[in-house]
Design an enzyme around this catalytic site. Structure first.
Site, PDB file in Angstrom:
ATOM      1  N   HIS A 272      -7.909  -5.635   0.323  1.00 43.45           N
ATOM      2  CA  HIS A 272      -6.636  -4.927   0.552  1.00 43.45           C
ATOM      3  C   HIS A 272      -5.833  -5.728   1.578  1.00 43.45           C
ATOM      4  O   HIS A 272      -5.798  -5.395   2.764  1.00 43.45           O
ATOM      5  CB  HIS A 272      -6.944  -3.515   1.057  1.00 43.45           C
ATOM      6  CG  HIS A 272      -5.782  -2.564   0.975  1.00 43.45           C
ATOM      7  ND1 HIS A 272      -5.187  -2.203  -0.215  1.00 43.45           N
ATOM      8  CD2 HIS A 272      -5.121  -1.883   1.948  1.00 43.45           C
ATOM      9  CE1 HIS A 272      -4.213  -1.348   0.021  1.00 43.45           C
ATOM     10  NE2 HIS A 272      -4.153  -1.140   1.330  1.00 43.45           N
TER      11      HIS A 272
ATOM     12  N   SER B  65       0.834  -1.200   0.000  1.00 43.10           N
ATOM     13  CA  SER B  65       0.000   0.000   0.000  1.00 43.10           C
ATOM     14  C   SER B  65       0.874   1.258   0.000  1.00 43.10           C
ATOM     15  O   SER B  65       1.692   1.429  -0.896  1.00 43.10           O
ATOM     16  CB  SER B  65      -0.972  -0.046   1.181  1.00 43.10           C
ATOM     17  OG  SER B  65      -2.021   0.879   1.026  1.00 43.10           O
TER      18      SER B  65
ATOM     19  N   ASP C 240     -10.162  -4.984  -3.961  1.00 43.39           N
ATOM     20  CA  ASP C 240      -9.538  -4.008  -3.061  1.00 43.39           C
ATOM     21  C   ASP C 240     -10.386  -2.740  -2.994  1.00 43.39           C
ATOM     22  O   ASP C 240     -10.513  -2.026  -3.986  1.00 43.39           O
ATOM     23  CB  ASP C 240      -8.128  -3.679  -3.570  1.00 43.39           C
ATOM     24  CG  ASP C 240      -7.308  -2.884  -2.567  1.00 43.39           C
ATOM     25  OD1 ASP C 240      -7.905  -2.152  -1.754  1.00 43.39           O
ATOM     26  OD2 ASP C 240      -6.076  -2.988  -2.607  1.00 43.39           O
TER      27      ASP C 240
END
Length: 223
Positions: free
Chosen positions: A201, A116, A170
């Site tokens: 995610h 991320s 996600d």
């Protein structure tokens, strides 16, 4: 040079000459991925994993709450990227690379990895680093400050191997944003390996297996 960030370190053998600097996501810390090391089917040589803790700072999208973050994320439809924060974290990671080099690890034996926000900084730093590194692993993420990459990309890393992986469900970093980043990198000629998983995610066992296989390819036996 910036002071090196505090980090969790795991060595898989004695006197490692290979390093993997792995950056966590927003609101997490270095512990987030430290536990997955035993799950990777790693090359046999000793590897030092470095899991740094991002600085604590207010994050706009979370109401200004202070948390570990590599850069700020604004709220609203017209989000402006925190270029200053991204570049500040790039400098912090470059300091970590410098520390590994002082410990005897060549730049060509260093992998930058991240999830991320951490993946965004891994891409930001690795694609601009003036010495060839071993590879960049970018999980559930995107290329930050993408419009400036063509002008700022380092010639030394124009052929650096990149592993990008993303969840098809996600809700935090939409798949389309990652695909756009993939297309940008491919258009610039980077050798990119792409994987997509039916997950949100997060990470999944299949992804960890693919990561281990990719690390085996990009690291290989030391010259």
């Amino acid at each position: 040079m910036s002071e090196a960030l505090e980090a969790i370190e795991i060595e898989t053998g004695k006197d490692p000459t290979t390093s993997i600097i792995w950056l966590h996501g927003l609101g997490a810390d270095g512990n987030d991925f430290a536990t997955i090391v035993p799950e990777l089917d790693l090359p046999k040589e000793a590897i030092r994993f470095v899991f740094p803790h991002a600085p604590v700072q207010p994050v706009t999208i979370n109401g200004g709450m202070r948390m570990r973050a590599w850069y700020d994320i604004a709220d609203g439809a017209n989000r402006r990227e925190d270029e200053r924060g991204v570049r500040a974290s790039q400098a912090l990671v470059e300091t970590l690379i410098g520390r590994e080099k002082k410990r005897g690890t060549k730049a060509a034996r260093i992998v930058l990895a991240g999830f991320s926000q951490g993946g965004a900084i891994a891409l930001q730093t690795g694609l601009r680093y003036p010495e060839r590194i071993a590879g960049i692993m970018a999980l559930s993420t995107y290329v930050p400050i993408a419009e400036k990459l063509p002008a700022e990309a380092s010639a030394a890393n124009r052929d650096v191997p990149i592993f990008m992986a993303h969840g098809s469900h996600d809700p935090i970093v939409p798949l389309a944003r990652a695909e756009h980043s993939r297309e940008l990198l491919q258009s610039l000629g980077y050798p990119l390996e792409w994987r997509e998983y039916g997950m949100p995610h997060s990470v999944c066992p299949e992804e960890l297996a693919d990561i281990g296989a990719w690390l085996g390819k990009v690291l290989g036996p030391e010259d």
